[in-house]
Enzyme design. Structure first.
Site, PDB file in Angstrom:
ATOM      1  N   TYR A   1       2.292  -2.020   2.429  1.00 43.88           N
ATOM      2  CA  TYR A   1       1.542  -3.246   2.692  1.00 43.88           C
ATOM      3  C   TYR A   1       2.453  -4.386   3.158  1.00 43.88           C
ATOM      4  O   TYR A   1       2.296  -4.926   4.269  1.00 43.88           O
ATOM      5  CB  TYR A   1       0.786  -3.638   1.423  1.00 43.88           C
ATOM      6  CG  TYR A   1       0.153  -5.006   1.432  1.00 43.88           C
ATOM      7  CD1 TYR A   1      -0.556  -5.473   2.538  1.00 43.88           C
ATOM      8  CD2 TYR A   1       0.255  -5.831   0.316  1.00 43.88           C
ATOM      9  CE1 TYR A   1      -1.141  -6.724   2.532  1.00 43.88           C
ATOM     10  CE2 TYR A   1      -0.337  -7.086   0.299  1.00 43.88           C
ATOM     11  CZ  TYR A   1      -1.029  -7.533   1.408  1.00 43.88           C
ATOM     12  OH  TYR A   1      -1.605  -8.776   1.395  1.00 43.88           O
ATOM     13  N   ILE A   2       3.432  -4.746   2.348  1.00 47.73           N
ATOM     14  CA  ILE A   2       4.296  -5.861   2.714  1.00 47.73           C
ATOM     15  C   ILE A   2       5.235  -5.454   3.843  1.00 47.73           C
ATOM     16  O   ILE A   2       5.454  -6.204   4.797  1.00 47.73           O
ATOM     17  CB  ILE A   2       5.090  -6.358   1.489  1.00 47.73           C
ATOM     18  CG1 ILE A   2       4.125  -6.761   0.376  1.00 47.73           C
ATOM     19  CG2 ILE A   2       5.986  -7.536   1.866  1.00 47.73           C
ATOM     20  CD1 ILE A   2       4.803  -7.107  -0.937  1.00 47.73           C
TER      21      ILE A   2
ATOM     22  N   ASP B   1      10.559   5.372   5.835  1.00 47.06           N
ATOM     23  CA  ASP B   1       9.521   5.504   4.814  1.00 47.06           C
ATOM     24  C   ASP B   1       9.169   6.975   4.650  1.00 47.06           C
ATOM     25  O   ASP B   1       9.027   7.696   5.640  1.00 47.06           O
ATOM     26  CB  ASP B   1       8.279   4.698   5.228  1.00 47.06           C
ATOM     27  CG  ASP B   1       7.344   4.410   4.073  1.00 47.06           C
ATOM     28  OD1 ASP B   1       6.833   5.379   3.465  1.00 47.06           O
ATOM     29  OD2 ASP B   1       7.104   3.224   3.784  1.00 47.06           O
TER      30      ASP B   1
ATOM     31  N   ASP C   1      13.089  10.251   2.775  1.00 47.03           N
ATOM     32  CA  ASP C   1      13.193   9.682   1.438  1.00 47.03           C
ATOM     33  C   ASP C   1      14.544   8.990   1.268  1.00 47.03           C
ATOM     34  O   ASP C   1      15.551   9.444   1.815  1.00 47.03           O
ATOM     35  CB  ASP C   1      13.027  10.788   0.394  1.00 47.03           C
ATOM     36  CG  ASP C   1      12.791  10.226  -0.993  1.00 47.03           C
ATOM     37  OD1 ASP C   1      13.777   9.820  -1.638  1.00 47.03           O
ATOM     38  OD2 ASP C   1      11.636  10.203  -1.437  1.00 47.03           O
TER      39      ASP C   1
ATOM     40  N   SER D   1       5.664   0.125  -7.978  1.00 45.81           N
ATOM     41  CA  SER D   1       5.406  -1.254  -8.392  1.00 45.81           C
ATOM     42  C   SER D   1       4.202  -1.440  -9.309  1.00 45.81           C
ATOM     43  O   SER D   1       3.687  -2.561  -9.422  1.00 45.81           O
ATOM     44  CB  SER D   1       5.211  -2.129  -7.145  1.00 45.81           C
ATOM     45  OG  SER D   1       4.143  -1.640  -6.355  1.00 45.81           O
TER      46      SER D   1
ATOM     47  N   ASN E   1      13.245   5.996  -8.771  1.00 51.24           N
ATOM     48  CA  ASN E   1      12.847   5.512  -7.445  1.00 51.24           C
ATOM     49  C   ASN E   1      13.309   4.087  -7.152  1.00 51.24           C
ATOM     50  O   ASN E   1      13.549   3.742  -5.988  1.00 51.24           O
ATOM     51  CB  ASN E   1      11.321   5.599  -7.289  1.00 51.24           C
ATOM     52  CG  ASN E   1      10.843   7.035  -7.208  1.00 51.24           C
ATOM     53  OD1 ASN E   1      11.621   7.942  -6.966  1.00 51.24           O
ATOM     54  ND2 ASN E   1       9.553   7.243  -7.421  1.00 51.24           N
TER      55      ASN E   1
ATOM     56  N   THR F   1      10.921  -9.089  -7.530  1.00 51.76           N
ATOM     57  CA  THR F   1       9.682  -9.469  -8.200  1.00 51.76           C
ATOM     58  C   THR F   1       9.954 -10.543  -9.236  1.00 51.76           C
ATOM     59  O   THR F   1      11.031 -10.571  -9.853  1.00 51.76           O
ATOM     60  CB  THR F   1       9.037  -8.263  -8.909  1.00 51.76           C
ATOM     61  OG1 THR F   1       7.907  -8.699  -9.675  1.00 51.76           O
ATOM     62  CG2 THR F   1      10.015  -7.579  -9.859  1.00 51.76           C
TER      63      THR F   1
ATOM     64  N   TYR G   1       9.042  -1.732 -14.741  1.00 51.92           N
ATOM     65  CA  TYR G   1       9.006  -2.186 -13.355  1.00 51.92           C
ATOM     66  C   TYR G   1       9.940  -3.380 -13.164  1.00 51.92           C
ATOM     67  O   TYR G   1      10.840  -3.372 -12.321  1.00 51.92           O
ATOM     68  CB  TYR G   1       7.578  -2.546 -12.942  1.00 51.92           C
ATOM     69  CG  TYR G   1       7.496  -3.304 -11.640  1.00 51.92           C
ATOM     70  CD1 TYR G   1       8.040  -2.773 -10.474  1.00 51.92           C
ATOM     71  CD2 TYR G   1       6.902  -4.569 -11.581  1.00 51.92           C
ATOM     72  CE1 TYR G   1       7.984  -3.476  -9.273  1.00 51.92           C
ATOM     73  CE2 TYR G   1       6.834  -5.265 -10.396  1.00 51.92           C
ATOM     74  CZ  TYR G   1       7.388  -4.719  -9.247  1.00 51.92           C
ATOM     75  OH  TYR G   1       7.337  -5.428  -8.066  1.00 51.92           O
TER      76      TYR G   1
ATOM     77  N   ASP H   1      -0.704 -10.065 -21.141  1.00 54.00           N
ATOM     78  CA  ASP H   1      -1.051 -10.896 -19.980  1.00 54.00           C
ATOM     79  C   ASP H   1      -0.815 -12.376 -20.305  1.00 54.00           C
ATOM     80  O   ASP H   1      -1.555 -12.959 -21.100  1.00 54.00           O
ATOM     81  CB  ASP H   1      -2.524 -10.700 -19.606  1.00 54.00           C
ATOM     82  CG  ASP H   1      -2.700  -9.771 -18.423  1.00 54.00           C
ATOM     83  OD1 ASP H   1      -1.687  -9.340 -17.854  1.00 54.00           O
ATOM     84  OD2 ASP H   1      -3.858  -9.477 -18.075  1.00 54.00           O
TER      85      ASP H   1
END
Length: 327
Positions: free
Chosen positions: A12-13, A32, A52, A78, A93, A118, A142, A283
């Site tokens: 996506y990004i 990718d 990979d 992620s 990974n 992140t 993560y 959360d």
């Protein structure tokens, strides 16, 4: 203009970072495995290598053959919940494969890397908005694996002269005209809301509505994917001089879950079913990152910061691709 390798460029990004690099005139090689990415998300102007990061031979060959000058590293697992259940997968990974990339770069004489990190590296911060000087204390594998790779970057710079820029952020959102968000397992709020609107799911779950926020629901950062891509490209400019860590945030007070849903209703012009369910453990009420440093040092100026623009772009893309990259 540079020759740049984008790992995870079919994600996506990565797809929008690649698109923006090409629009700027750079030569881009997308690396990718398509483990989670989509072949249709690779800009046709880019050269595509399906391999990979753990394949050292292919990685070195791609770096050498294309005479790569810099790497933008987007490839990672992620999902926070999955990382708790499968920490081995995330260390393999996100850390081991990342170190393999750094070693291949070192062997091929590539010394510049922009890392898509992140804000989960901060864990549950004591104050908002979060600044780069705040303590890092990730609460899941993560965030821990991203921070572990950042720390490796620091030591690789000391020993080998690798320059890096690490960008920490929470929620990428929205779409370019060409590329949008599509995951086999979707966990992000905005696409989940839009999927409820177009019938891909029955409703949107709100995990708790009794938080100490302005409407009782959690408040988060959402950054338009194009603004995020521009920040990664801007970060390339400092690597001749120094390394740096930057936070990326939407500015202001963030957006609550209910506010996101209300804006989506306005954009789409129809009702979206919601369902209140119990809070998720861990959360935080509010998570917002400060962008003051990158704005001051690199002149980053988001152009699509308004939530309505973010949701509208995501809806426009989903309308054109109602089944993602399979349509």
């Amino acid at each position: 203009m540079m020759r740049i390798l984008v790992t995870g460029g079919a994600g996506y990004i990565g797809s929008v970072v690649t698109e923006e690099l090409l629009n700027d005139g750079h030569e881009v090689i997308v690396y990718d495995s398509l483990y989670k990415g989509h072949r249709g998300a690779v800009d046709p102007r880019a050269h595509f290598v399906q391999a990979d990061l753990n394949n050292s031979e292919q990685l070195r060959a791609a770096l050498a053959e294309h005479q790569i000058e810099a790497v933008i590293h987007m490839a990672a697992d992620s999902l926070v919940g999955e990382s708790v259940e499968q920490p081995a997968k995330y260390y393999r990974n996100n850390v081991v494969a990342g170190l393999n990339l750094l070693d291949a770069m070192r062997e091929c004489g590539v010394s510049k890397l922009v890392f898509s990190s992140t804000a989960a590296t901060y864990g549950e911060p004591e104050k908002q908005p979060i600044e780069e000087t705040d303590p890092t204390n990730p609460t899941n594998p993560y965030g821990a694996t991203k921070l572990a790779f950042e720390r490796a970057l620091h030591w690789y710079e000391n020993a080998y002269g690798l320059r890096y820029a690490s960008l920490r952020y929470f929620n990428a959102a929205g779409a370019s005209k060409q590329f949008g968000e599509w995951h086999d397992t979707e966990t992000h709020l905005i696409p989940l809301v839009l999927h409820a609107a177009n019938g891909l799911r029955a409703d949107v779950q709100i995990f708790g509505d009794d938080y100490p926020t302005r409407d009782g629901t959690c408040v988060r950062d959402y950054i338009h994917i194009i603004d995020l891509a521009r920040a990664h490209i801007l970060a390339l400019d400092i690597l001749d001089e120094r390394s740096a860590i930057y936070n990326l945030g939407c500015g202001g007070d963030g957006y609550s879950v209910k506010e996101v849903i209300d804006v989506a209703r306005e954009v789409i012009g129809s009702e979206i079913a919601i369902r209140i369910v119990p809070r998720r453990a861990g959360d935080p009420s509010v998570l917002i990152a400060s962008s003051a440093k990158i704005k001051g040092e690199l002149g980053w100026q988001p152009k699509f910061q308004d939530l309505r623009l973010i949701v509208q772009s995501a809806w426009d893309w989903l309308t054109r691709h109602p089944r993602g990259y399979s349509t």
